[in-house]
Scaffold this active site. Structure first.
Site, PDB file in Angstrom:
ATOM      1  N   ILE A  48      68.295-107.222 133.387  1.00 35.75           N
ATOM      2  CA  ILE A  48      67.995-108.659 133.406  1.00 35.75           C
ATOM      3  C   ILE A  48      68.314-109.212 132.022  1.00 35.75           C
ATOM      4  O   ILE A  48      67.709-108.784 131.028  1.00 35.75           O
ATOM      5  CB  ILE A  48      66.512-108.918 133.746  1.00 35.75           C
ATOM      6  CG1 ILE A  48      66.163-108.319 135.115  1.00 35.75           C
ATOM      7  CG2 ILE A  48      66.204-110.426 133.710  1.00 35.75           C
ATOM      8  CD1 ILE A  48      64.680-108.351 135.459  1.00 35.75           C
ATOM      9  N   ASP A  55      73.342-110.666 121.449  1.00 38.81           N
ATOM     10  CA  ASP A  55      73.647-112.054 121.794  1.00 38.81           C
ATOM     11  C   ASP A  55      74.762-112.024 122.842  1.00 38.81           C
ATOM     12  O   ASP A  55      75.836-111.457 122.586  1.00 38.81           O
ATOM     13  CB  ASP A  55      74.120-112.775 120.515  1.00 38.81           C
ATOM     14  CG  ASP A  55      74.292-114.271 120.720  1.00 38.81           C
ATOM     15  OD1 ASP A  55      74.711-114.686 121.811  1.00 38.81           O
ATOM     16  OD2 ASP A  55      74.026-115.017 119.757  1.00 38.81           O
ATOM     17  N   ASN A  95      70.885-114.051 133.806  1.00 39.72           N
ATOM     18  CA  ASN A  95      69.923-115.147 133.647  1.00 39.72           C
ATOM     19  C   ASN A  95      70.028-115.839 132.287  1.00 39.72           C
ATOM     20  O   ASN A  95      69.762-117.039 132.184  1.00 39.72           O
ATOM     21  CB  ASN A  95      68.508-114.566 133.841  1.00 39.72           C
ATOM     22  CG  ASN A  95      67.438-115.504 133.355  1.00 39.72           C
ATOM     23  OD1 ASN A  95      67.115-116.496 134.012  1.00 39.72           O
ATOM     24  ND2 ASN A  95      66.871-115.229 132.186  1.00 39.72           N
ATOM     25  N   TYR A 130      76.221-129.296 130.106  1.00 43.34           N
ATOM     26  CA  TYR A 130      75.341-128.314 130.766  1.00 43.34           C
ATOM     27  C   TYR A 130      75.710-128.222 132.257  1.00 43.34           C
ATOM     28  O   TYR A 130      75.840-127.118 132.801  1.00 43.34           O
ATOM     29  CB  TYR A 130      73.862-128.694 130.597  1.00 43.34           C
ATOM     30  CG  TYR A 130      72.935-127.717 131.283  1.00 43.34           C
ATOM     31  CD1 TYR A 130      72.831-126.401 130.835  1.00 43.34           C
ATOM     32  CD2 TYR A 130      72.180-128.090 132.394  1.00 43.34           C
ATOM     33  CE1 TYR A 130      71.996-125.487 131.481  1.00 43.34           C
ATOM     34  CE2 TYR A 130      71.343-127.187 133.050  1.00 43.34           C
ATOM     35  CZ  TYR A 130      71.259-125.880 132.583  1.00 43.34           C
ATOM     36  OH  TYR A 130      70.442-124.977 133.224  1.00 43.34           O
ATOM     37  N   LYS A 156      77.072-124.972 134.554  1.00 42.24           N
ATOM     38  CA  LYS A 156      76.414-124.462 135.758  1.00 42.24           C
ATOM     39  C   LYS A 156      77.320-124.625 136.994  1.00 42.24           C
ATOM     40  O   LYS A 156      77.230-123.819 137.922  1.00 42.24           O
ATOM     41  CB  LYS A 156      75.051-125.130 135.941  1.00 42.24           C
ATOM     42  CG  LYS A 156      74.040-124.692 134.865  1.00 42.24           C
ATOM     43  CD  LYS A 156      73.831-123.173 134.863  1.00 42.24           C
ATOM     44  CE  LYS A 156      72.815-122.695 133.850  1.00 42.24           C
ATOM     45  NZ  LYS A 156      72.536-121.248 133.917  1.00 42.24           N
ATOM     46  N   VAL A 185      62.050-126.198 136.119  1.00 44.01           N
ATOM     47  CA  VAL A 185      61.173-125.039 135.932  1.00 44.01           C
ATOM     48  C   VAL A 185      60.598-125.143 134.524  1.00 44.01           C
ATOM     49  O   VAL A 185      61.365-125.259 133.557  1.00 44.01           O
ATOM     50  CB  VAL A 185      61.958-123.699 136.022  1.00 44.01           C
ATOM     51  CG1 VAL A 185      60.994-122.520 136.100  1.00 44.01           C
ATOM     52  CG2 VAL A 185      62.936-123.684 137.193  1.00 44.01           C
TER      53      VAL A 185
HETATM   54  P1  NDP Z   1      64.076-119.928 128.627  1.00 46.73           P
HETATM   55  O1  NDP Z   1      64.547-120.674 127.426  1.00 46.73           O
HETATM   56  O2  NDP Z   1      62.614-119.752 128.814  1.00 46.73           O
HETATM   57  O3  NDP Z   1      64.778-118.493 128.683  1.00 46.73           O
HETATM   58  C1  NDP Z   1      66.127-118.309 128.361  1.00 46.73           C
HETATM   59  C2  NDP Z   1      66.388-116.845 128.102  1.00 46.73           C
HETATM   60  O4  NDP Z   1      67.786-116.685 127.808  1.00 46.73           O
HETATM   61  C3  NDP Z   1      65.609-116.308 126.928  1.00 46.73           C
HETATM   62  O5  NDP Z   1      65.114-115.029 127.230  1.00 46.73           O
HETATM   63  C4  NDP Z   1      66.646-116.218 125.823  1.00 46.73           C
HETATM   64  O6  NDP Z   1      66.346-115.127 124.975  1.00 46.73           O
HETATM   65  C5  NDP Z   1      67.924-115.938 126.614  1.00 46.73           C
HETATM   66  N1  NDP Z   1      69.123-116.337 125.896  1.00 46.73           N
HETATM   67  C6  NDP Z   1      69.511-117.599 125.589  1.00 46.73           C
HETATM   68  N2  NDP Z   1      70.646-117.566 124.877  1.00 46.73           N
HETATM   69  C7  NDP Z   1      70.973-116.255 124.718  1.00 46.73           C
HETATM   70  C8  NDP Z   1      72.024-115.584 124.057  1.00 46.73           C
HETATM   71  N3  NDP Z   1      72.996-116.241 123.418  1.00 46.73           N
HETATM   72  N4  NDP Z   1      72.057-114.227 124.091  1.00 46.73           N
HETATM   73  C9  NDP Z   1      71.089-113.553 124.749  1.00 46.73           C
HETATM   74  N5  NDP Z   1      70.064-114.132 125.390  1.00 46.73           N
HETATM   75  C10 NDP Z   1      70.007-115.467 125.365  1.00 46.73           C
HETATM   76  O7  NDP Z   1      64.709-120.696 129.865  1.00 46.73           O
HETATM   77  P2  NDP Z   1      64.706-120.395 131.436  1.00 46.73           P
HETATM   78  O8  NDP Z   1      63.956-119.181 131.750  1.00 46.73           O
HETATM   79  O9  NDP Z   1      64.313-121.645 132.102  1.00 46.73           O
HETATM   80  O10 NDP Z   1      66.262-120.186 131.668  1.00 46.73           O
HETATM   81  C11 NDP Z   1      66.821-119.055 132.289  1.00 46.73           C
HETATM   82  C12 NDP Z   1      68.057-119.475 133.047  1.00 46.73           C
HETATM   83  O11 NDP Z   1      67.672-120.371 134.086  1.00 46.73           O
HETATM   84  C13 NDP Z   1      69.102-120.207 132.215  1.00 46.73           C
HETATM   85  O12 NDP Z   1      70.388-119.754 132.603  1.00 46.73           O
HETATM   86  C14 NDP Z   1      68.898-121.668 132.623  1.00 46.73           C
HETATM   87  O13 NDP Z   1      70.066-122.431 132.462  1.00 46.73           O
HETATM   88  C15 NDP Z   1      68.527-121.507 134.067  1.00 46.73           C
HETATM   89  N6  NDP Z   1      67.815-122.622 134.675  1.00 46.73           N
HETATM   90  C16 NDP Z   1      66.650-123.105 134.119  1.00 46.73           C
HETATM   91  C17 NDP Z   1      66.003-124.168 134.715  1.00 46.73           C
HETATM   92  C18 NDP Z   1      64.788-124.801 134.134  1.00 46.73           C
HETATM   93  O14 NDP Z   1      64.446-125.953 134.497  1.00 46.73           O
HETATM   94  N7  NDP Z   1      64.048-124.126 133.257  1.00 46.73           N
HETATM   95  C19 NDP Z   1      66.485-124.745 135.972  1.00 46.73           C
HETATM   96  C20 NDP Z   1      67.716-124.160 136.461  1.00 46.73           C
HETATM   97  C21 NDP Z   1      68.321-123.121 135.836  1.00 46.73           C
HETATM   98  P3  NDP Z   1      66.466-115.113 123.377  1.00 46.73           P
HETATM   99  O15 NDP Z   1      66.186-116.497 122.899  1.00 46.73           O
HETATM  100  O16 NDP Z   1      65.447-114.095 122.957  1.00 46.73           O
HETATM  101  O17 NDP Z   1      67.852-114.659 123.145  1.00 46.73           O
HETATM  102  C1  8X3 Z   2      67.915-126.941 134.562  1.00 46.48           C
HETATM  103  C2  8X3 Z   2      67.583-127.961 135.582  1.00 46.48           C
HETATM  104  O1  8X3 Z   2      67.994-130.344 136.221  1.00 46.48           O
HETATM  105  O2  8X3 Z   2      66.811-129.892 134.137  1.00 46.48           O
HETATM  106  O3  8X3 Z   2      69.047-126.235 134.953  1.00 46.48           O
HETATM  107  O4  8X3 Z   2      69.182-129.574 134.304  1.00 46.48           O
HETATM  108  S1  8X3 Z   2      67.919-129.509 135.026  1.00 46.48           S
END
Ligand code: NDP
Ligand code: 8X3
Length: 249
Positions: free
Chosen positions: A2, A55, A82, A146, A150, A179
């Site tokens: 993951i 990264d 993710n 963004y 996606k 979320v």
């Molecule tokens: P968070 O910011 O809580 O989590 C994002 C995760 O991605 C963190 O664990 C972060 O870890 C990791 N990450 C970000 N950039 C990097 C990088 N360059 N290298 C390695 N790891 C990275 O956000 P979410 O859990 O909400 O997001 C998870 C996914 O879900 C994303 O792809 C987001 O676009 C998508 N998403 C989120 C939504 C929302 O409303 N929250 C809705 C729809 C989709 P670390 O910083 O430790 O590297």
């Molecule tokens: C995150 C959901 O609608 O805030 O992917 O861009 S939104």
């Protein structure tokens, strides 16, 4: 495996999988959070956990991490792509190149680097889950780049599903709406007040809600594939319509 398991959806998914007894490779950049989470998973769920700190934007780091995996970790059943982010919330004419590059490099190129490195280690009949978004189905004001990233993940899931047919590897795209995770804090660059605005007057999804759906997808019988799932809070119809209760300040 993951990616992006230090917070939000990735972290909740790791916990969900651990409760099912699945051994985990968790990844992220924040090594102290990652190591702490690894210990929690091992202690609470008695599963084996490997934490890989890199990264996803750096293909050399991705390749080194995957190539150096010990033999016992070189058989990956499920990959949850993710790791991702939104940076900024500007009209296109006001956007910052640095934000655009961060999103493109993480959400598109990072996902490609990980997939390219991990697919050769995946078992026949494995499963890739790509976390896209409703932002990959619709384009909303200030979402511009963004949404582009996606939409690219949406297209990549479709493309992977075709190209991987003969390998038996399934591909599922999970597309959440709002979320509440660290997502908005990252998008608004640490401004926690602004980060609350998208969730004002409504109950958003939690990382756990999305993790449940990911678990559902990966736990179907081998002959069944869930191609594409959109999940939103009850109060959210799509990117444009969110029902918000009046809140007195
Ligand atoms: P968070 O910011 O809580 O989590 C994002 C995760 O991605 C963190 O664990 C972060 O870890 C990791 N990450 C970000 N950039 C990097 C990088 N360059 N290298 C390695 N790891 C990275 O956000 P979410 O859990 O909400 O997001 C998870 C996914 O879900 C994303 O792809 C987001 O676009 C998508 N998403 C989120 C939504 C929302 O409303 N929250 C809705 C729809 C989709 P670390 O910083 O430790 O590297
Ligand atoms: C995150 C959901 O609608 O805030 O992917 O861009 S939104």
């Amino acid at each position: 495996m993951i990616t992006g398991a230090t917070s939000g959806i990735g972290k909740a998914t790791a916990i969900k999988f651990a409760t099912k007894g699945i051994n985990l490779i968790i990844t992220g950049r924040r090594s102290s959070l990652l190591d702490q989470f690894k210990e929690e998973l091992i202690n609470n769920h008695k599963v084996e956990v490997l934490a890989l700190n890199f990264d996803v934007r750096n293909n050399e780091e991705v390749l080194a991490a995957v190539e150096n995996l010990e033999e016992k970790w070189r058989k990956i059943d499920i990959l949850v792509n993710n790791a991702g982010l939104a940076a900024g919330f500007s009209l296109i004419q006001d956007g910052l190149i640095d934000d655009w590059e961060r999103m493109i490099d993480t959400n598109i190129k990072g996902l490609l680097y990980i997939s390219k490195a991990v697919i050769p280690l995946m078992i026949k009949n494995g499963h890739i889950v790509n976390i896209a978004s409703i932002a990959g189905k619709e384009v909303y004001e200030r979402g511009n780049v963004y949404c582009v990233t996606k939409h690219a993940v949406d297209a990549l899931s479709k493309a992977m599903r075709i190209d991987l047919l003969s390998t038996g590897i399934k591909v599922t795209s999970v597309n959440p709406g709002l979320v509440e995770t660290e997502f908005s804090i990252v998008r608004f660059k640490g401004d926690r007040k602004k980060a609350k605005v998208p969730y004002k007057g409504m109950k958003p999804l939690s990382g756990e809600d999305v993790a449940e759906v990911i678990w559902f997808a990966v736990s179907r019988p081998d002959h069944v594939n869930i191609n594409d799932i959109i999940i939103t809070a009850k109060a959210q119809a799509n990117s444009f319509y969110v029902f918000r209760e009046e809140i007195s300040e």
